[in-house]
Enzyme design. Structure first.
Site, short mmCIF file in Angstrom:
data_model
loop_
_atom_site.label_atom_id
_atom_site.label_comp_id
_atom_site.label_asym_id
_atom_site.label_seq_id
_atom_site.Cartn_x
_atom_site.Cartn_y
_atom_site.Cartn_z
N GLU A 233 14.62 6.32 10.91
CA GLU A 233 14.16 6.48 9.49
C GLU A 233 15.42 6.31 8.59
OE1 GLU A 233 11.75 7.56 7.12
OE2 GLU A 233 13.58 7.44 5.71
N HIS B 209 -9.21 11.95 0.53
CA HIS B 209 -10.25 11.44 0.15
C HIS B 209 -11.68 11.28 1.20
CE1 HIS B 209 -8.04 9.91 -3.26
NE2 HIS B 209 -7.22 9.47 -2.54
#
Lengths: 416, 461
Positions: free
Chosen positions: B33, B51
């Site tokens: 990262e 969603h």
């Protein structure tokens, strides 16, 4: 909750242990049968003055001038000496369905139902997000409250070059704090055509503290990577923009009351000040709930807030003695030239604290004339010997309402 | 130098879900990262909607993975304590064109496997959302759209991955990738060697792809600015208010947040700078103007926060924005690309991870581990369940959960301590905000900013 922590219907709970709350507690405690309990969410009572480490406190209430921390300590001692209980680290988080308070502290989670509740939660400055100042998300942006607790309570390092937004009393307080923290104030920026503070402060500020003030200007962008590196300032008349290098921005003034409890109680709220509406006795629109200090008038000085605390005691005692809520009263409204007025409800037989109506103005008026009108007719007019200035409370003598009539509708105050 | 079986680049939702998924198998995994914290890029600043996938383009990979991901994340959220509130959503039609589009949207939802949409009249819309401005013509109800916490989701997945033995290397920005018998990935903080490389670098995914010699797509950073309103406005928005996608684009939404606020946004502005998370005057003006029309009462509430996120939209071969996820495996290079994951990535992340696992199943020996550590409960920073300050039994056991530090968000000393000592500890104020909500409230540090900073400085770690 342990026995000592229990609250009865004879007790009064004051929410907030700043100047207003502590003074209310000190005034009430000797005169009621129950206890007065101050719930303070910070680890120490005293409120904002605790970290305003300069002089100027105590003039109107204690009749002597001292530093903020000394003043805070005096008020804490006075409340305790009067017999009030001050519970710190006690956060009121909301209301119970029956009108009591939910409280969280390291001692536990409790629901309490006192006989009267005095809200004294104060006010704070709007932060960058609420002011919608565009630019980068960076460190180095403070409000005065944040700055002063960082410097005076937590000994944190700040930066080297600061730009201050605002030029009112609190802005100069920020300059002093910055100076103590080794930060140079390179510029003060105000949208107003002149600094809002008292002339003496401006003179001292410019000559002694050597701070430049740019009027009729506004910060349009805060820039930097990780940390503030500059601000962009627009001249409101010409639109001209300039960039000022700095690593610190202090946003001062632009007060908003800490009104979450007032709002969630369903109290009537003034849409302009966002403060709970009170009457001359500092009663809110819910019987048994009172509101005082800068929660009600964001903001006046600490001593004026404190004197609200002394003033509210009469109405609280009346309530505890079983008086019915008064149904009468004349709404007091802000008209031309005034953004808001407090109290919002008045009665001829009940002068407000210090016999002053407090108001807020957006423009400087050097020789203000205040007019009270009722149902289209002028019922009072006063020329005041002090200016009306943005950034500080405008105090209007109660006598302007001497001729108001009951049952003739709201009174509107206007300024020119 | 040890050779890992797999190196994953990027620790947003997608990278974290892949790391966690693959760590359930007997593999040595390295996870790189660029930032000093997981989930510090696109994943930290989205609209945090879980969603149903009702409005995806049927037949796309995105449609399939959102649908599957929605089920996986809902189940996972319950298991680990990610706050989720099923508020439902309402698409609101303000024009004749939008009204006409509603039945088609309900039909499309059906093609995406979502069958609970219903078209309703204006009166019913106002009944559900009395605060909407005048001019509503009708609406489409989507009862299963939910709000969640993107930060907790990212941290839960990443925390699982680390507990399962993934070797997380923060502050390792990849600047060279050399494919040989093993692939050597170079960063200023050191090199790692791995058999396989998975590129889940989000906004940097095209840069990484080019380091491997490809030129198939470009990330088009698309800024989305949002305004967050005071909690006292929460009752104005009982459900998510979605715009009807029209010829004029997607429009802005109003959504309750899991922290009890109301959010207005986002804007959509193509940028060249991938780090353009600044707020603009024109973005603010646009949102205020839209908000005034959508829900006038909201605009008289205080604004608590505003922020901008950058979506990692992609364009292929210089053409328009690519309309689907771009997930591809290159067997010769032992390389998997996961790109073009837009705001639906929060919902689809765990399904994307399964999909990537299946792509790798023919290439790697995936031996399920028998010693997978159990998942850990996440601290609850949402308003869907009681927070620590509301829990007497917790405070009785540990009074630090009764010591409120951040008054606006009611974050306690116990929670801040936990965040500083977690498997993935907070290292800066941003990390602490995402783990606890401290400083995220209306005062933005007026009251507790200095104390929180002090606690971070005094953190023994």
């Amino acid at each position: 909750m342990t026995g000592a922590d229990q609250v009865s219907i004879d007790d009064v709970v004051v929410v907030g242990g700043g100047p207003a709350g502590l003074t209310a507690a000190a005034t009430l405690a000797p005169h009621i049968s129950g206890r007065v309990i101050v719930l303070e969410r910070e680890s120490r009572a005293g409120g904002i003055p605790r970290h305003s480490d300069h002089t100027g406190y105590g003039l109107r209430d204690l009749h002597r001038v001292m530093t903020g921390p000394a003043y805070a300590q005096r008020l804490v001692q006075a409340a305790a000496a009067a017999g009030a209980q001050i519970r710190t680290e006690a956060t009121v988080t909301g209301w119970t369905p029956t009108g009591g308070l939910q409280v969280t502290s390291p001692r536990g989670r409790a629901e309490i139902r006192p006989g009267a509740i005095v809200l004294a939660t104060g006010a704070r400055e709007r932060p960058r997000a609420a002011r919608l100042i565009p630019g980068d998300r960076v460190a180095g942006i403070y409000t005065t409250g944040h700055l002063q607790s960082a410097v005076h309570l937590h000994d944190l390092s700040i930066g080297r070059r600061a730009v201050i937004v605002g030029a009112e009393l609190v802005s100069w307080s920020a300059v002093l704090t910055l100076r103590e923290a080794g930060v140079r104030t390179v510029l003060m920026v105000t949208t107003h055509p002149r600094p809002e503070s008292f002339a003496l402060f401006n003179l001292l500020g410019r000559s002694v503290l050597k701070v430049r003030v740019r009027t009729r200007s506004r910060i349009v962008s805060i820039n930097g990577r990780g940390r503030v590196s500059s601000v962009e300032i627009a001249d409101l008349r010409t639109g001209a923009r300039s960039t000022v290098a700095c690593d610190t921005v202090v946003l001062t003034g632009d007060w908003v009351p800490e009104n979450e409890l007032a709002r969630s109680a369903g109290l009537s709220i003034d849409p302009e000040s966002r403060a709970p509406n009170v009457d001359g006795g500092l009663r809110s629109t819910r019987p048994g709930v009172f509101a005082i200090g800068n929660l009600v008038h964001p903001v006046d000085t600490a001593d004026v807030a404190a004197l609200d605390g002394a003033h509210v005691a009469a109405a609280v005692r009346e309530h505890l003695q079983g008086s019915r809520a008064r149904q009468d009263g004349i709404p007091l409204l802000a008209g031309a030239g005034l953004r808001w007025v407090a109290p919002g409800l008045v009665r001829p037989d009940e002068p407000p604290a210090r016999s002053k109506i407090l108001a807020w103005v957006d423009d400087w008026v050097p020789a203000p004339v205040v007019t009270a009108s009722q149902h289209g007719a002028v019922v009072g007019r006063r020329r005041l010997p002090w200016p009306a200035a943005p950034g500080r409370a405008f105090r209007i003598p109660w006598t302007v309402l001497d001729e108001m009539r009951p049952n003739a509708g709201p009174v509107t105050l206007s300024l020119r | 130098m040890m050779t890992y079986d797999v190196a994953i680049i990027g620790s947003g939702i997608v990278g974290a879900a892949i790391a966690r998924e693959l760590a359930a198998y007997d593999l040595a995994i390295c996870w790189l990262e660029a930032s000093a914290d997981v989930g510090d890029g696109t994943s930290k600043a989205n609209t945090a909607i879980l969603h149903t996938g009702f409005d995806a383009t049927p037949g796309t990979l995105e449609s399939r993975l959102v649908r599957r991901g929605s089920a996986l994340l809902t189940e996972y959220a319950e298991e680990v304590g990610i706050p989720v509130e099923r508020t439902g959503a309402m698409l609101v039609a303000w024009t004749a064109e939008e009204l006409e589009a509603l039945p088609g949207l309900a039909e499309k939802a059906g093609k995406n496997g979502y069958l609970h949409c219903s078209v309703i009249g204006a009166a019913q819309v106002y009944e559900a959302l009395p605060a909407l401005g005048p001019g509503v013509l009708g609406g489409l109800r989507v009862p299963d759209e939910s709000i969640t916490c993107t930060w907790t989701t990212n941290l839960a997945l990443a925390g699982d991955a680390v507990r399962r033995g993934v070797d997380l290397k923060l502050s390792h920005r990849v600047d060279r990738v050399e494919v040989g018998d093993e692939t050597v990935i170079t960063t200023p903080a050191g090199s790692v060697a791995a058999r396989w490389v998975i590129n889940a670098a989000g906004l940097g995914s095209d840069v990484i792809d080019r380091l491997l010699g490809h030129h198939r797509f470009t990330v088009v950073p698309r800024r989305g600015e949002l305004l967050v309103f005071d909690k006292l406005s929460r009752s104005l928005a009982p459900c998510i208010v979605l715009p009807v996608p029209s010829s004029k684009g997607k429009g802005v939404l109003i959504s309750p947040t899991i922290y009890g606020n109301v959010m207005l946004g986002p804007t959509a502005e193509d940028m060249t700078d991938r780090t353009a998370t600044s707020m603009s005057q024109h973005g603010i003006d646009f949102l205020l103007e839209r908000g005034r029309k959508l829900m006038p009462g909201l605009l008289s509430e205080e604004i608590t926060a505003n922020y901008a996120g950058v979506r990692a939209a992609i364009s292929r071969n210089g053409s328009d924005i690519h309309g689907d996820y771009l997930i591809d495996i290159d067997i010769d290079q032992r390389y998997v690309l996961v790109a073009g994951i837009r705001s639906t990535g929060l919902t689809a992340g765990m399904a994307i991870a399964e999909y990537v696992r299946d792509l790798l199943a023919d290439q790697l020996v995936l031996e399920p581990r028998r010693d997978v550590p159990p998942t850990m409960r996440m601290p609850n920073i949402g308003e869907a369940f009681p927070r620590p300050y509301e829990r007497p039994e917790l405070i009785a056991r540990d009074p630090e959960y009764g010591r409120v530090i951040c008054f606006c968000e009611r974050v306690t000393a116990g929670e801040i301590r936990d965040a500083l000592t977690a498997v993935l500890p907070a290292r800066d104020l941003g990390g602490l905000r995402r783990r606890t909500r401290a400083l995220n409230g209306r005062c933005q540090g007026f009251f507790c900013g200095a104390q929180v900073e002090k606690m971070l400085q005094e953190d023994p770690a």
